[in-house]
Scaffold this motif. Structure first.
Motif, PDB file in Angstrom:
ATOM      1  N   GLU A 101      19.218  70.082 115.410  1.00  0.00           N
ATOM      2  CA  GLU A 101      20.248  69.054 115.229  1.00  0.00           C
ATOM      3  C   GLU A 101      20.775  68.664 116.611  1.00  0.00           C
ATOM      4  OE1 GLU A 101      20.536  67.812 112.425  1.00  0.00           O
ATOM      5  OE2 GLU A 101      19.823  69.327 111.028  1.00  0.00           O
ATOM      6  N   ILE A 102      20.274  67.564 117.139  1.00  0.00           N
ATOM      7  CA  ILE A 102      20.556  67.180 118.521  1.00  0.00           C
ATOM      8  C   ILE A 102      22.052  67.025 118.772  1.00  0.00           C
ATOM      9  CG2 ILE A 102      20.104  65.467 120.307  1.00  0.00           C
ATOM     10  CD1 ILE A 102      17.654  67.115 119.397  1.00  0.00           C
ATOM     11  N   ASN A 103      22.753  66.464 117.799  1.00  0.00           N
ATOM     12  CA  ASN A 103      24.182  66.191 117.987  1.00  0.00           C
ATOM     13  C   ASN A 103      25.027  67.454 117.988  1.00  0.00           C
ATOM     14  OD1 ASN A 103      23.337  66.237 115.184  1.00  0.00           O
ATOM     15  ND2 ASN A 103      25.458  65.779 114.651  1.00  0.00           N
ATOM     16  N   LEU A 104      24.456  68.587 117.576  1.00  0.00           N
ATOM     17  CA  LEU A 104      25.221  69.834 117.510  1.00  0.00           C
ATOM     18  C   LEU A 104      24.792  70.855 118.550  1.00  0.00           C
ATOM     19  CD1 LEU A 104      25.305  70.314 113.607  1.00  0.00           C
ATOM     20  CD2 LEU A 104      27.044  69.259 115.065  1.00  0.00           C
ATOM     21  N   ARG A 105      23.921  70.456 119.470  1.00  0.00           N
ATOM     22  CA  ARG A 105      23.383  71.411 120.445  1.00  0.00           C
ATOM     23  C   ARG A 105      24.441  71.913 121.427  1.00  0.00           C
ATOM     24  NH1 ARG A 105      17.776  70.269 120.928  1.00  0.00           N
ATOM     25  NH2 ARG A 105      17.614  71.692 122.694  1.00  0.00           N
ATOM     26  N   GLN A 106      25.337  71.028 121.833  1.00  0.00           N
ATOM     27  CA  GLN A 106      26.343  71.440 122.819  1.00  0.00           C
ATOM     28  C   GLN A 106      27.271  72.500 122.218  1.00  0.00           C
ATOM     29  OE1 GLN A 106      28.828  68.271 124.230  1.00  0.00           O
ATOM     30  NE2 GLN A 106      29.664  69.455 125.917  1.00  0.00           N
ATOM     31  N   ASN A 107      27.483  73.577 122.935  1.00  0.00           N
ATOM     32  CA  ASN A 107      28.356  74.673 122.505  1.00  0.00           C
ATOM     33  C   ASN A 107      27.881  75.336 121.212  1.00  0.00           C
ATOM     34  OD1 ASN A 107      30.021  74.014 124.696  1.00  0.00           O
ATOM     35  ND2 ASN A 107      31.351  72.714 123.444  1.00  0.00           N
ATOM     36  N   ASP A 108      26.600  75.259 120.935  1.00  0.00           N
ATOM     37  CA  ASP A 108      26.080  75.823 119.686  1.00  0.00           C
ATOM     38  C   ASP A 108      26.316  77.325 119.631  1.00  0.00           C
ATOM     39  OD1 ASP A 108      24.433  76.105 117.286  1.00  0.00           O
ATOM     40  OD2 ASP A 108      22.983  77.034 118.647  1.00  0.00           O
ATOM     41  N   ILE A 109      26.799  77.789 118.477  1.00  0.00           N
ATOM     42  CA  ILE A 109      26.962  79.229 118.262  1.00  0.00           C
ATOM     43  C   ILE A 109      26.194  79.692 117.030  1.00  0.00           C
ATOM     44  CG2 ILE A 109      29.234  79.257 119.337  1.00  0.00           C
ATOM     45  CD1 ILE A 109      30.478  79.402 116.581  1.00  0.00           C
ATOM     46  N   ALA A 110      25.596  78.756 116.287  1.00  0.00           N
ATOM     47  CA  ALA A 110      24.995  79.088 115.004  1.00  0.00           C
ATOM     48  C   ALA A 110      23.500  79.349 115.084  1.00  0.00           C
ATOM     49  CB  ALA A 110      25.262  77.971 113.990  1.00  0.00           C
ATOM     50  N   ASN A 111      22.825  78.779 116.086  1.00  0.00           N
ATOM     51  CA  ASN A 111      21.374  78.896 116.162  1.00  0.00           C
ATOM     52  C   ASN A 111      20.932  79.329 117.559  1.00  0.00           C
ATOM     53  OD1 ASN A 111      20.365  78.108 113.433  1.00  0.00           O
ATOM     54  ND2 ASN A 111      21.530  76.248 113.854  1.00  0.00           N
ATOM     55  N   MET A 112      20.289  78.419 118.305  1.00  0.00           N
ATOM     56  CA  MET A 112      19.742  78.792 119.604  1.00  0.00           C
ATOM     57  C   MET A 112      20.813  79.144 120.628  1.00  0.00           C
ATOM     58  SD  MET A 112      16.532  79.109 119.681  1.00  0.00           S
ATOM     59  CE  MET A 112      15.030  78.685 118.780  1.00  0.00           C
ATOM     60  N   ASN A 130      39.510  69.535 112.061  1.00  0.00           N
ATOM     61  CA  ASN A 130      38.513  68.516 111.791  1.00  0.00           C
ATOM     62  C   ASN A 130      37.272  68.805 112.633  1.00  0.00           C
ATOM     63  OD1 ASN A 130      38.866  67.373 114.415  1.00  0.00           O
ATOM     64  ND2 ASN A 130      40.555  66.102 113.664  1.00  0.00           N
ATOM     65  N   ALA A 131      36.195  68.067 112.373  1.00  0.00           N
ATOM     66  CA  ALA A 131      34.915  68.365 113.004  1.00  0.00           C
ATOM     67  C   ALA A 131      34.992  68.273 114.521  1.00  0.00           C
ATOM     68  CB  ALA A 131      33.850  67.421 112.459  1.00  0.00           C
ATOM     69  N   ARG A 132      35.692  67.276 115.030  1.00  0.00           N
ATOM     70  CA  ARG A 132      35.765  67.092 116.478  1.00  0.00           C
ATOM     71  C   ARG A 132      36.555  68.212 117.138  1.00  0.00           C
ATOM     72  NH1 ARG A 132      37.157  61.185 118.547  1.00  0.00           N
ATOM     73  NH2 ARG A 132      35.243  60.901 117.338  1.00  0.00           N
ATOM     74  N   LEU A 133      37.669  68.602 116.520  1.00  0.00           N
ATOM     75  CA  LEU A 133      38.490  69.679 117.080  1.00  0.00           C
ATOM     76  C   LEU A 133      37.727  70.991 117.073  1.00  0.00           C
ATOM     77  CD1 LEU A 133      41.237  70.591 118.185  1.00  0.00           C
ATOM     78  CD2 LEU A 133      41.987  70.954 115.818  1.00  0.00           C
ATOM     79  N   TYR A 134      37.003  71.254 115.987  1.00  0.00           N
ATOM     80  CA  TYR A 134      36.244  72.497 115.929  1.00  0.00           C
ATOM     81  C   TYR A 134      35.113  72.499 116.950  1.00  0.00           C
ATOM     82  CZ  TYR A 134      33.475  76.427 114.460  1.00  0.00           C
ATOM     83  OH  TYR A 134      32.768  77.602 114.474  1.00  0.00           O
ATOM     84  N   HIS A 135      34.497  71.354 117.169  1.00  0.00           N
ATOM     85  CA  HIS A 135      33.431  71.270 118.165  1.00  0.00           C
ATOM     86  C   HIS A 135      33.936  71.733 119.539  1.00  0.00           C
ATOM     87  CE1 HIS A 135      29.721  69.833 119.978  1.00  0.00           C
ATOM     88  NE2 HIS A 135      30.446  69.234 120.911  1.00  0.00           N
ATOM     89  N   ASP A 136      35.150  71.345 119.885  1.00  0.00           N
ATOM     90  CA  ASP A 136      35.738  71.771 121.157  1.00  0.00           C
ATOM     91  C   ASP A 136      36.131  73.245 121.138  1.00  0.00           C
ATOM     92  OD1 ASP A 136      35.455  69.182 122.094  1.00  0.00           O
ATOM     93  OD2 ASP A 136      37.477  68.579 121.504  1.00  0.00           O
ATOM     94  N   TYR A 137      36.408  73.761 119.939  1.00  0.00           N
ATOM     95  CA  TYR A 137      36.865  75.143 119.791  1.00  0.00           C
ATOM     96  C   TYR A 137      35.721  76.156 119.881  1.00  0.00           C
ATOM     97  CZ  TYR A 137      39.093  79.178 117.458  1.00  0.00           C
ATOM     98  OH  TYR A 137      39.576  80.424 117.150  1.00  0.00           O
ATOM     99  N   LYS A 138      34.476  75.683 119.769  1.00  0.00           N
ATOM    100  CA  LYS A 138      33.343  76.600 119.639  1.00  0.00           C
ATOM    101  C   LYS A 138      33.150  77.511 120.848  1.00  0.00           C
ATOM    102  CE  LYS A 138      30.227  73.595 118.107  1.00  0.00           C
ATOM    103  NZ  LYS A 138      28.935  73.091 117.570  1.00  0.00           N
ATOM    104  N   LYS A 139      33.555  77.083 122.045  1.00  0.00           N
ATOM    105  CA  LYS A 139      33.447  77.982 123.198  1.00  0.00           C
ATOM    106  C   LYS A 139      34.264  79.249 122.973  1.00  0.00           C
ATOM    107  CE  LYS A 139      32.434  74.688 126.910  1.00  0.00           C
ATOM    108  NZ  LYS A 139      32.912  74.127 128.191  1.00  0.00           N
ATOM    109  N   GLN A 140      35.460  79.079 122.438  1.00  0.00           N
ATOM    110  CA  GLN A 140      36.297  80.240 122.134  1.00  0.00           C
ATOM    111  C   GLN A 140      35.710  81.026 120.963  1.00  0.00           C
ATOM    112  OE1 GLN A 140      40.433  79.276 121.584  1.00  0.00           O
ATOM    113  NE2 GLN A 140      40.989  81.332 120.907  1.00  0.00           N
ATOM    114  N   ALA A 141      35.195  80.288 119.964  1.00  0.00           N
ATOM    115  CA  ALA A 141      34.624  80.951 118.795  1.00  0.00           C
ATOM    116  C   ALA A 141      33.445  81.838 119.175  1.00  0.00           C
ATOM    117  CB  ALA A 141      34.196  79.905 117.759  1.00  0.00           C
TER     118      ALA A 141
END
Length: 490
Positions: free
Chosen positions: A145-156, A106-117
């Protein structure tokens, strides 16, 4: 590892919004730089799309990156899109790492997974850097997208990890281009904003002289140069990353086709060549729309086959299809749509949704069981009438039943795919891309009802439009600055 990544010549294309032109501009830069003699590779750290392709190394990546690989004259590889998210609910998706599905999150679990990703992303980027002179990267959505900045891997987040410059693209055709560009820049951090080395305005129509004052204001306000204003290209086609292209009304068509717009429709790029065909009128319709008369119904692939099947059944598509067949219409189904034709679909372990079974339309004596190991392969062979065909399979289902004794496709390796009914009205298979080859396209259009089907070379059309893109950026962008951003020798 990050230090190694920072030494790789890399340029990232980010957009002010979804559908701003990131995929198109990345494709254009890939071909333009290739034409200048550079060895270039495309890259997208994280893609969320239901249009995908099978790579030469037997994995799965976003369809847009396969097209970008073609722009670089390369075979698609899983390192070009290390993270692919395929939504199967509004809040969850199948997560694919280096071409292989590792499960649903789910979205929340993946958000936490992004460091590994991020580590997987950097591994792929590093490997590409070992084989190519430069990497052209496509971002995802918007970097603001302010809510997606933490652990971002897709943009900045990625741009900062590899220390690369960024081009920001905005679509003027939808309006508000100056607000999009300045607003996006205002929402970036100081270090992120410093990475934006140029802006591109996409899909401009009209007199460029009327835009000049706005461009001057934009450069003065932001301190960032406008690298180019790309014109709106008429009759241009490039396979969509995810959004369904608008249907084209062709009142002179000989063949009327309808396709249900399923909530989880996947690989709808299968039908792009039909939209472009002068003898075809193809329309996508909602499951609850009034269904117009047609010659051919196509049931497309879907990422959640039992959910989308239930929706069609709820809105009476079973009765509609049976009536269509009674009046002599044809029915073609691909992948998930093919599974719907059978008697039952079983998902015992909840691969796509809650575990359980569903009754299909019962038009073929087959049933399908969804299994954890996804089938990924490329194949060539012949249709039931001998026409040559090629494509790829991406599915979790294993299908069995007596209908398979009349296969729709015979592959060159001796295996078969799909089924065709005894009366020839219904055809189903797993193969994606079955319309992409001119011989198979003409054969299937004749089967559907066109007596003399015109031949279209879809691959030549795609190549033509990629070259149009290259010529466009060479004419309307400062490509010398692009080369300088990458640190390449002229």
């Amino acid at each position: 590892m990050q230090d190694a990544n920072r030494s790789i010549p890399t340029l990232m294309v980010q957009g002010t919004t979804s559908d701003a032109g990131k995929s198109v501009l990345t494709t254009a830069l890939c071909r333009a730089l290739y034409n200048r003699g550079y060895r270039i590779a495309p890259f997208k750290p994280q893609n969320m799309a239901l249009n995908s392709a099978v790579t030469e190394d037997g994995g799965e990546i976003g369809r847009a990156q396969a097209v970008q690989a073609e722009a670089c004259r390369l075979a698609p590889h899983t390192d070009m899109n290390p993270i692919l998210l395929k939504p199967n609910t509004d809040i969850g998706a199948q997560v694919i790492i280096h071409g292989r599905a590792i499960g649903d999150m789910n979205a929340r679990l993946y958000h936490d997974y992004k460091k590994q990703a991020m580590q997987f992303v950097l591994e792929s980027h590093r490997r590409l850097g070992e084989h190519y002179q430069a990497v052209i990267v496509e971002g995802a959505g918007s970097p603001a997208e302010i809510n997606l900045r933490q652990n971002d891997i897709a943009n900045m987040g990625f741009a900062e990890a590899v220390d690369c410059p960024v081009i920001l693209v905005a679509d003027i055709d939808r309006g508000g281009v100056f607000a999009h560009l300045t607003g996006t820049l205002e929402l970036l951090s100081e270090t992120e904003r410093a990475r934006v080395k140029g802006m591109v305005i996409n899909r401009f129509r009209g007199d460029i002289a009327l835009l000049t004052s706005g461009l001057d204001w934009l450069e003065e306000r932001t301190g960032i140069p406008v690298l180019g204003v790309l014109p709106y290209l008429q009759n241009f086609h490039l396979e969509a990353e995810d959004a369904i292209s608008h249907s084209q009304d062709n009142s002179q068509a000989e063949l009327k086709i309808i396709i249900p717009r399923l909530p989880r429709i996947s690989n709808h790029t299968d039908f792009d060549v039909l939209r472009l065909h002068p003898q075809v009128d193809l329309q996508y319709v909602g499951a609850d729309d009034v269904i117009p008369p047609c010659d051919l119904i196509i049931l497309p692939g879907t990422k959640n086959v039992r959910h989308d099947l239930a929706l069609l059944q709820q809105h009476g598509w079973g009765e509609l299809i049976n009536k269509h067949l009674r009046y002599g219409g044809k029915l073609l189904a691909i992948c998930g749509g093919y599974q719907m034709l059978g008697k039952h679909i079983h998902d015992p372990t909840g691969i796509e949704s809650a575990s359980g079974s569903s009754d299909g339309f019962g038009l073929f004596d087959i049933e399908t069981t969804l299994e954890p190991e996804k089938q990924l392969k490329r194949a060539v062979g012949s249709l039931f009438d001998g026409a040559r065909i090629g494509g790829y399979e991406i599915h979790a289902g294993i299908t069995t039943g007596s209908a398979l004794e009349r296969p729709a496709i015979h592959f060159d390796n001796g295996s078969t795919d799909g089924a065709i009914s005894a009366d020839g009205q219904i055809l189903g298979c797993y193969l994606h891309g079955l319309f992409d080859h001119s011989e198979a396209l003409a054969s299937l259009l004749r089967w559907a009802g066109i007596k003399e089907a015109q031949s279209i070379d879809y691959q030549a059309r795609r190549e033509y439009d990629i070259e149009r893109l290259s010529a466009c950026v060479e004419e309307h962008m400062d490509m010398e600055k692009v080369v300088d951003m990458l640190g390449l020798e002229r």
